[in-house]
Design a protein around this motif. Structure first.
Motif, PDB file in Angstrom:
ATOM      1  N   ARG A 166       0.831  -1.208   0.000  1.00 23.68           N
ATOM      2  CA  ARG A 166       0.000   0.000   0.000  1.00 23.68           C
ATOM      3  C   ARG A 166       0.863   1.254   0.000  1.00 23.68           C
ATOM      4  N   GLU A 167       1.852   1.266   0.863  1.00 24.52           N
ATOM      5  CA  GLU A 167       2.721   2.445   1.010  1.00 24.52           C
ATOM      6  C   GLU A 167       3.466   2.747  -0.296  1.00 24.52           C
ATOM      7  N   LEU A 168       3.840   1.689  -1.016  1.00 29.17           N
ATOM      8  CA  LEU A 168       4.642   1.880  -2.233  1.00 29.17           C
ATOM      9  C   LEU A 168       3.767   2.010  -3.473  1.00 29.17           C
ATOM     10  N   GLY A 169       2.446   2.186  -3.271  1.00 30.45           N
ATOM     11  CA  GLY A 169       1.582   2.609  -4.372  1.00 30.45           C
ATOM     12  C   GLY A 169       1.013   1.516  -5.248  1.00 30.45           C
ATOM     13  N   ALA A 170       0.814   0.310  -4.694  1.00 25.22           N
ATOM     14  CA  ALA A 170       0.181  -0.759  -5.488  1.00 25.22           C
ATOM     15  C   ALA A 170      -1.204  -0.315  -5.946  1.00 25.22           C
ATOM     16  N   ALA A 171      -1.594  -0.758  -7.162  1.00 34.23           N
ATOM     17  CA  ALA A 171      -2.934  -0.435  -7.667  1.00 34.23           C
ATOM     18  C   ALA A 171      -3.966  -1.245  -6.901  1.00 34.23           C
ATOM     19  N   ASP A 172      -3.635  -2.530  -6.643  1.00 35.21           N
ATOM     20  CA  ASP A 172      -4.553  -3.417  -5.918  1.00 35.21           C
ATOM     21  C   ASP A 172      -3.702  -4.427  -5.149  1.00 35.21           C
ATOM     22  N   VAL A 173      -4.136  -4.788  -3.949  1.00 34.34           N
ATOM     23  CA  VAL A 173      -3.381  -5.762  -3.152  1.00 34.34           C
ATOM     24  C   VAL A 173      -4.322  -6.878  -2.733  1.00 34.34           C
ATOM     25  N   ARG A 174      -4.172  -8.067  -3.356  1.00 33.07           N
ATOM     26  CA  ARG A 174      -4.995  -9.210  -2.935  1.00 33.07           C
ATOM     27  C   ARG A 174      -4.158 -10.128  -2.052  1.00 33.07           C
ATOM     28  N   ILE A 175      -4.816 -10.793  -1.123  1.00 34.86           N
ATOM     29  CA  ILE A 175      -4.077 -11.674  -0.221  1.00 34.86           C
ATOM     30  C   ILE A 175      -4.574 -13.109  -0.377  1.00 34.86           C
ATOM     31  N   ILE A 176      -3.617 -14.043  -0.391  1.00 36.07           N
ATOM     32  CA  ILE A 176      -3.952 -15.469  -0.410  1.00 36.07           C
ATOM     33  C   ILE A 176      -3.095 -16.147   0.671  1.00 36.07           C
ATOM     34  N   GLY A 177      -3.516 -17.332   1.094  1.00 38.54           N
ATOM     35  CA  GLY A 177      -2.721 -18.068   2.089  1.00 38.54           C
ATOM     36  C   GLY A 177      -2.777 -17.453   3.479  1.00 38.54           C
ATOM     37  N   PHE A 178      -3.879 -16.812   3.798  1.00 38.82           N
ATOM     38  CA  PHE A 178      -4.086 -16.274   5.157  1.00 38.82           C
ATOM     39  C   PHE A 178      -5.240 -17.028   5.814  1.00 38.82           C
ATOM     40  N   ASP A 179      -4.949 -17.740   6.905  1.00 35.77           N
ATOM     41  CA  ASP A 179      -5.989 -18.370   7.716  1.00 35.77           C
ATOM     42  C   ASP A 179      -5.705 -17.988   9.159  1.00 35.77           C
ATOM     43  N   LEU A 180      -6.263 -16.858   9.561  1.00 33.15           N
ATOM     44  CA  LEU A 180      -5.897 -16.277  10.850  1.00 33.15           C
ATOM     45  C   LEU A 180      -6.586 -16.976  12.016  1.00 33.15           C
ATOM     46  N   ALA A 181      -7.541 -17.845  11.716  1.00 30.54           N
ATOM     47  CA  ALA A 181      -8.226 -18.614  12.772  1.00 30.54           C
ATOM     48  C   ALA A 181      -7.577 -19.994  12.925  1.00 30.54           C
ATOM     49  N   ASP A 182      -6.429 -20.204  12.263  1.00 35.21           N
ATOM     50  CA  ASP A 182      -5.716 -21.485  12.327  1.00 35.21           C
ATOM     51  C   ASP A 182      -5.472 -21.850  13.800  1.00 35.21           C
ATOM     52  N   ARG A 183      -5.993 -22.999  14.250  1.00 31.89           N
ATOM     53  CA  ARG A 183      -5.813 -23.420  15.651  1.00 31.89           C
ATOM     54  C   ARG A 183      -4.606 -24.345  15.792  1.00 31.89           C
ATOM     55  N   ASP A 184      -4.041 -24.720  14.662  1.00 35.09           N
ATOM     56  CA  ASP A 184      -2.967 -25.710  14.666  1.00 35.09           C
ATOM     57  C   ASP A 184      -1.602 -25.033  14.818  1.00 35.09           C
ATOM     58  N   VAL A 185      -1.536 -24.022  15.717  1.00 31.12           N
ATOM     59  CA  VAL A 185      -0.297 -23.260  15.917  1.00 31.12           C
ATOM     60  C   VAL A 185      -0.083 -23.055  17.420  1.00 31.12           C
ATOM     61  N   ASP A 186       1.161 -22.732  17.822  1.00 35.67           N
ATOM     62  CA  ASP A 186       1.424 -22.549  19.258  1.00 35.67           C
ATOM     63  C   ASP A 186       0.821 -21.210  19.732  1.00 35.67           C
ATOM     64  N   PRO A 187       0.736 -21.013  21.082  1.00 37.49           N
ATOM     65  CA  PRO A 187       0.058 -19.806  21.596  1.00 37.49           C
ATOM     66  C   PRO A 187       0.685 -18.490  21.131  1.00 37.49           C
ATOM     67  N   LEU A 188       2.029 -18.429  21.033  1.00 35.96           N
ATOM     68  CA  LEU A 188       2.672 -17.188  20.578  1.00 35.96           C
ATOM     69  C   LEU A 188       2.244 -16.882  19.145  1.00 35.96           C
ATOM     70  N   LYS A 189       2.269 -17.926  18.302  1.00 36.50           N
ATOM     71  CA  LYS A 189       1.879 -17.727  16.902  1.00 36.50           C
ATOM     72  C   LYS A 189       0.399 -17.341  16.813  1.00 36.50           C
ATOM     73  N   ARG A 190      -0.423 -17.921  17.679  1.00 39.37           N
ATOM     74  CA  ARG A 190      -1.845 -17.566  17.661  1.00 39.37           C
ATOM     75  C   ARG A 190      -2.008 -16.068  17.956  1.00 39.37           C
ATOM     76  N   GLY A 191      -1.211 -15.570  18.928  1.00 40.57           N
ATOM     77  CA  GLY A 191      -1.242 -14.137  19.254  1.00 40.57           C
ATOM     78  C   GLY A 191      -0.801 -13.300  18.061  1.00 40.57           C
ATOM     79  N   LYS A 192       0.208 -13.777  17.353  1.00 39.98           N
ATOM     80  CA  LYS A 192       0.687 -13.015  16.190  1.00 39.98           C
ATOM     81  C   LYS A 192      -0.375 -12.999  15.078  1.00 39.98           C
ATOM     82  N   LEU A 193      -1.045 -14.134  14.902  1.00 41.18           N
ATOM     83  CA  LEU A 193      -2.105 -14.171  13.871  1.00 41.18           C
ATOM     84  C   LEU A 193      -3.278 -13.278  14.275  1.00 41.18           C
TER      85      LEU A 193
END
Ligand SMILES: Nc1ncnc2c1ncn2[C@@H]1O[C@H](COP(=O)(O)OP(=O)(O)OP(=O)(O)O)[C@@H](O)[C@H]1O
Ligand SMILES: Nc1nc2c(c(=O)[nH]1)N=C(CO)CN2
Ligand SMILES: [Mg+2]
Length: 207
Positions: A166-193
């Motif tokens: 966004r900062e560098l002026g992209a026309a559009d930014v789509r995201i793939i490979g994001f599953d922020l509700a992933d429960r299969d991660v340790d507690p620190l990673k869950r906090g980061k997600l």
């Protein structure tokens, strides 16, 4: 994003995890020294400015979403390895180096921009990997920027890539490979997600 606009989020994140601002600042100074004046921000800007951009997170869902890639490809840390395994060379990799392997060195040699992030908990990784990155390099911090070390906003490797696009002026930014509700991660990673989700929602993503 101006640092004064990012700083309230940064302060809340420091408090949430108990991370130390001074340690982040020291890491930024170490990274500046290791970079030794290398700063390929103009190349990164040329890859992103005015273009459609796809940011690839490293959720287990990433391989199934590769057909949605369009335009410039930004990989969040170990997502780069998944992409490379499917024959896609990312244009840039946003990494705090905890997901780094020799594949990063190979990508760097082939021209992928390594956007290396310094924080209080990765100084040994910076010392190990930065001298081995021979291709284009951009240094980042989550604390106040210093000469040669940028802060586009964002916290995890994935959301930082979105902030940078966004900062560098992209026309559009789509995201793939994001599953922020992933429960299969340790507690620190869950906090980061959790924080990745907060910051991406702030950027207008419906996650
Ligand atoms: N389910 C998920 N598991 C892991 N990463 C995810 C997931 N969903 C989205 N991401 C994004 O992909 C990025 C890269 O994932 P990777 O597995 O390499 O994690 P990481 O390097 O430990 O991340 P970080 O260093 O930011 O904590 C994360 O920083 C996050 O922004
Ligand atoms: N101090 C500190 N900062 C971070 C950390 C971390 O583990 N420690 N992890 C991040 C992305 O995972 C981003 N920033
Ligand atoms: Mg990482």
């Amino acid at each position: 994003m101006r640092f004064e606009d990012w700083e309230p989020h940064y302060t809340a994140i420091l408090e949430y995890f108990g991370f130390e601002r001074e340690a982040d600042e020291e890491a930024a100074r170490v990274l500046a020294e290791l970079a030794g004046g290398r700063d390929d921000i103009a190349l990164l800007e040329a890859l992103i400015g005015g273009r459609n951009v796809t940011v690839c997170g490293n959720a287990p869902s990433l391989p199934a979403e590769l057909d949605r890639i369009e335009g410039t490809v930004l990989a969040a840390d170990a997502a780069a390895e998944v992409l490379a395994g499917h024959g896609v060379r990312p244009d840039a990799v946003f990494t705090d180096l905890d997901g780094a392997t020799d594949i990063f060195i190979d990508l760097s040699r082939r021209g992928t921009v390594m956007v290396v992030h310094a924080h209080g908990d990765n100084v040994p990784l910076l010392r190990h990997w930065v001298p081995r990155i021979l291709g284009p390099l951009v240094a980042t911090t989550q604390a106040a920027p210093i000469p040669g070390v940028h802060n586009f906003g964002g916290f995890t490797d994935g959301d930082r890539a979105v902030f940078a696009a966004r900062e560098l002026g992209a026309a559009d930014v789509r995201i793939i490979g994001f599953d922020l509700a992933d429960r299969d991660v340790d507690p620190l990673k869950r906090g980061k997600l959790y924080w990745a989700g907060e910051l991406l929602r702030m950027m207008g993503y419906d996650l």
